[in-house]
Scaffold this motif. Structure first.
Motif, PDB file in Angstrom:
ATOM      1  N   PRO A  57       0.846  -1.196   0.000  1.00 13.95           N
ATOM      2  CA  PRO A  57       0.000   0.000   0.000  1.00 13.95           C
ATOM      3  C   PRO A  57       0.878   1.241   0.000  1.00 13.95           C
ATOM      4  O   PRO A  57       1.683   1.445   0.901  1.00 13.95           O
ATOM      5  CB  PRO A  57      -0.797  -0.128   1.299  1.00 13.95           C
ATOM      6  CG  PRO A  57      -0.004  -1.049   2.159  1.00 13.95           C
ATOM      7  CD  PRO A  57       0.763  -1.946   1.244  1.00 13.95           C
ATOM      8  N   LEU A  58       0.754   2.045  -1.054  1.00 16.67           N
ATOM      9  CA  LEU A  58       1.608   3.233  -1.158  1.00 16.67           C
ATOM     10  C   LEU A  58       1.204   4.325  -0.182  1.00 16.67           C
ATOM     11  O   LEU A  58       1.866   5.339  -0.071  1.00 16.67           O
ATOM     12  CB  LEU A  58       1.605   3.753  -2.593  1.00 16.67           C
ATOM     13  CG  LEU A  58       2.215   2.797  -3.623  1.00 16.67           C
ATOM     14  CD1 LEU A  58       2.161   3.409  -5.016  1.00 16.67           C
ATOM     15  CD2 LEU A  58       3.639   2.444  -3.266  1.00 16.67           C
ATOM     16  N   GLY A  59       0.129   4.103   0.558  1.00 16.16           N
ATOM     17  CA  GLY A  59      -0.298   5.062   1.559  1.00 16.16           C
ATOM     18  C   GLY A  59       0.715   5.223   2.678  1.00 16.16           C
ATOM     19  O   GLY A  59       0.726   6.233   3.367  1.00 16.16           O
ATOM     20  N   TYR A  60       1.605   4.230   2.857  1.00 11.18           N
ATOM     21  CA  TYR A  60       2.598   4.341   3.919  1.00 11.18           C
ATOM     22  C   TYR A  60       3.588   5.464   3.637  1.00 11.18           C
ATOM     23  O   TYR A  60       4.272   5.935   4.536  1.00 11.18           O
ATOM     24  CB  TYR A  60       3.327   3.016   4.148  1.00 11.18           C
ATOM     25  CG  TYR A  60       4.357   2.664   3.095  1.00 11.18           C
ATOM     26  CD1 TYR A  60       5.663   3.113   3.189  1.00 11.18           C
ATOM     27  CD2 TYR A  60       4.027   1.865   2.011  1.00 11.18           C
ATOM     28  CE1 TYR A  60       6.595   2.788   2.238  1.00 11.18           C
ATOM     29  CE2 TYR A  60       4.947   1.535   1.061  1.00 11.18           C
ATOM     30  CZ  TYR A  60       6.234   1.996   1.185  1.00 11.18           C
ATOM     31  OH  TYR A  60       7.158   1.671   0.231  1.00 11.18           O
ATOM     32  N   LEU A  61       3.663   5.878   2.372  1.00  8.07           N
ATOM     33  CA  LEU A  61       4.579   6.966   2.043  1.00  8.07           C
ATOM     34  C   LEU A  61       4.038   8.328   2.450  1.00  8.07           C
ATOM     35  O   LEU A  61       4.791   9.289   2.559  1.00  8.07           O
ATOM     36  CB  LEU A  61       4.872   6.972   0.545  1.00  8.07           C
ATOM     37  CG  LEU A  61       5.760   5.852   0.036  1.00  8.07           C
ATOM     38  CD1 LEU A  61       5.877   5.921  -1.464  1.00  8.07           C
ATOM     39  CD2 LEU A  61       7.123   5.927   0.672  1.00  8.07           C
ATOM     40  N   LYS A  62       2.740   8.391   2.668  1.00  7.38           N
ATOM     41  CA  LYS A  62       2.138   9.679   3.006  1.00  7.38           C
ATOM     42  C   LYS A  62       2.559  10.101   4.406  1.00  7.38           C
ATOM     43  O   LYS A  62       2.962   9.301   5.230  1.00  7.38           O
ATOM     44  CB  LYS A  62       0.617   9.591   2.935  1.00  7.38           C
ATOM     45  CG  LYS A  62       0.104   9.399   1.536  1.00  7.38           C
ATOM     46  CD  LYS A  62      -1.397   9.336   1.529  1.00  7.38           C
ATOM     47  CE  LYS A  62      -1.891   9.099   0.113  1.00  7.38           C
ATOM     48  NZ  LYS A  62      -3.326   8.881   0.072  1.00  7.38           N
ATOM     49  N   GLY A  63       2.409  11.360   4.655  1.00  9.02           N
ATOM     50  CA  GLY A  63       2.629  11.861   6.012  1.00  9.02           C
ATOM     51  C   GLY A  63       4.090  12.047   6.342  1.00  9.02           C
ATOM     52  O   GLY A  63       4.832  12.716   5.638  1.00  9.02           O
ATOM     53  N   THR A  64       4.502  11.412   7.407  1.00 10.57           N
ATOM     54  CA  THR A  64       5.821  11.651   7.983  1.00 10.57           C
ATOM     55  C   THR A  64       6.946  11.315   7.021  1.00 10.57           C
ATOM     56  O   THR A  64       7.911  12.077   6.909  1.00 10.57           O
ATOM     57  CB  THR A  64       5.977  10.821   9.271  1.00 10.57           C
ATOM     58  OG1 THR A  64       4.865  11.085  10.118  1.00 10.57           O
ATOM     59  CG2 THR A  64       7.252  11.170   9.987  1.00 10.57           C
ATOM     60  N   ILE A  65       6.856  10.187   6.320  1.00  5.36           N
ATOM     61  CA  ILE A  65       7.950   9.775   5.447  1.00  5.36           C
ATOM     62  C   ILE A  65       8.138  10.769   4.305  1.00  5.36           C
ATOM     63  O   ILE A  65       9.260  11.176   4.008  1.00  5.36           O
ATOM     64  CB  ILE A  65       7.716   8.352   4.907  1.00  5.36           C
ATOM     65  CG1 ILE A  65       7.729   7.365   6.072  1.00  5.36           C
ATOM     66  CG2 ILE A  65       8.754   7.974   3.877  1.00  5.36           C
ATOM     67  CD1 ILE A  65       7.391   5.961   5.687  1.00  5.36           C
ATOM     68  N   ILE A  66       7.050  11.197   3.677  1.00  6.18           N
ATOM     69  CA  ILE A  66       7.156  12.169   2.581  1.00  6.18           C
ATOM     70  C   ILE A  66       7.696  13.494   3.101  1.00  6.18           C
ATOM     71  O   ILE A  66       8.549  14.111   2.467  1.00  6.18           O
ATOM     72  CB  ILE A  66       5.787  12.358   1.888  1.00  6.18           C
ATOM     73  CG1 ILE A  66       5.435  11.125   1.062  1.00  6.18           C
ATOM     74  CG2 ILE A  66       5.767  13.595   1.011  1.00  6.18           C
ATOM     75  CD1 ILE A  66       6.331  10.896  -0.135  1.00  6.18           C
ATOM     76  N   LYS A  67       7.207  13.944   4.261  1.00  2.00           N
ATOM     77  CA  LYS A  67       7.710  15.202   4.826  1.00  2.00           C
ATOM     78  C   LYS A  67       9.195  15.098   5.121  1.00  2.00           C
ATOM     79  O   LYS A  67       9.960  16.008   4.821  1.00  2.00           O
ATOM     80  CB  LYS A  67       6.936  15.560   6.096  1.00  2.00           C
ATOM     81  CG  LYS A  67       5.517  15.974   5.847  1.00  2.00           C
ATOM     82  CD  LYS A  67       4.785  16.229   7.147  1.00  2.00           C
ATOM     83  CE  LYS A  67       3.306  16.467   6.902  1.00  2.00           C
ATOM     84  NZ  LYS A  67       2.545  16.551   8.153  1.00  2.00           N
TER      85      LYS A  67
END
Length: 182
Positions: A57-67
């Motif tokens: 699930p590419l949703g794990y990249l959202k939030g903290t990791i992308i920031k």
């Protein structure tokens, strides 16, 4: 939860955990060895093929990791743009620092900063590929087969098991404080 095992029936999930560990180590060694942007982009592309093949699930990249990655990339590219020693092609000079190399942003420095930031991106993207496709007990058994010292295996698997618990507790505390207006 990010970095937690996701049970799916994919080629990557069915791989032996030892082969996944070796694959991740090879990606990280390649990221250390390669210095140019083209090689790094090829590594990121291959890594993304593995992520897509694992149907993570590419949703794990959202939030903290992308920031985190965005901030790291910007800091490295800008700082190396100014501080890269020996850059020949000046693209920007800070007024008042015309004769000081530290006040000149060079194209070579920008490329070097981009390559360094791609190294970090590769390392950060490798970990979910291992942790989200390998159950903790299989990971622990693989490390034991590789004759990794038991104390290290125990510490690592304990960290894998309790990191989601700590993250969930942090989220609950944060939400409770927000509801109280703190």
């Amino acid at each position: 939860m990010a970095f937690q095992y996701v049970d799916k029936d994919t080629v990557i999930h069915r791989l032996n955990p030892i082969s996944k560990i070796i694959l991740i180590l090879l990606f990280m060694i390649d990221a250390i060895i390669f210095r140019d942007i083209v090689s790094m982009l090829i590594l990121v592309s291959i890594l993304m093929v593995f992520v897509i093949a694992a149907r993570l699930p590419l949703g794990y990249l959202k939030g903290t990791i992308i920031k985190f990655l965005t901030a790291m990339v910007l800091i490295l590219v800008i700082s190396q743009g100014f501080w890269y020693y020996g850059g020949q092609y000046v693209i920007f000079t800070i007024p008042g620092f015309e004769n000081n190399p530290a006040g000149q942003m060079t194209l070579d420095g920008l490329f070097f900063g981009a390559a360094m930031s791609l190294k970090i991106v590769i390392v950060v993207l490798c970990m979910p590929l291992l942790t989200m496709t390998t159950a903790v007990n299989k990971f622990m058994a693989a490390l034991n087969k590789m004759k990794v010292p038991y104390t290290f295996v125990f510490a690592l698997t304990t960290a894998f098991k309790f990191t989601p618990l700590v993250a969930d507790s942090f989220t609950e505390i944060k939400e409770a404080q927000m509801m109280r207006g703190l």
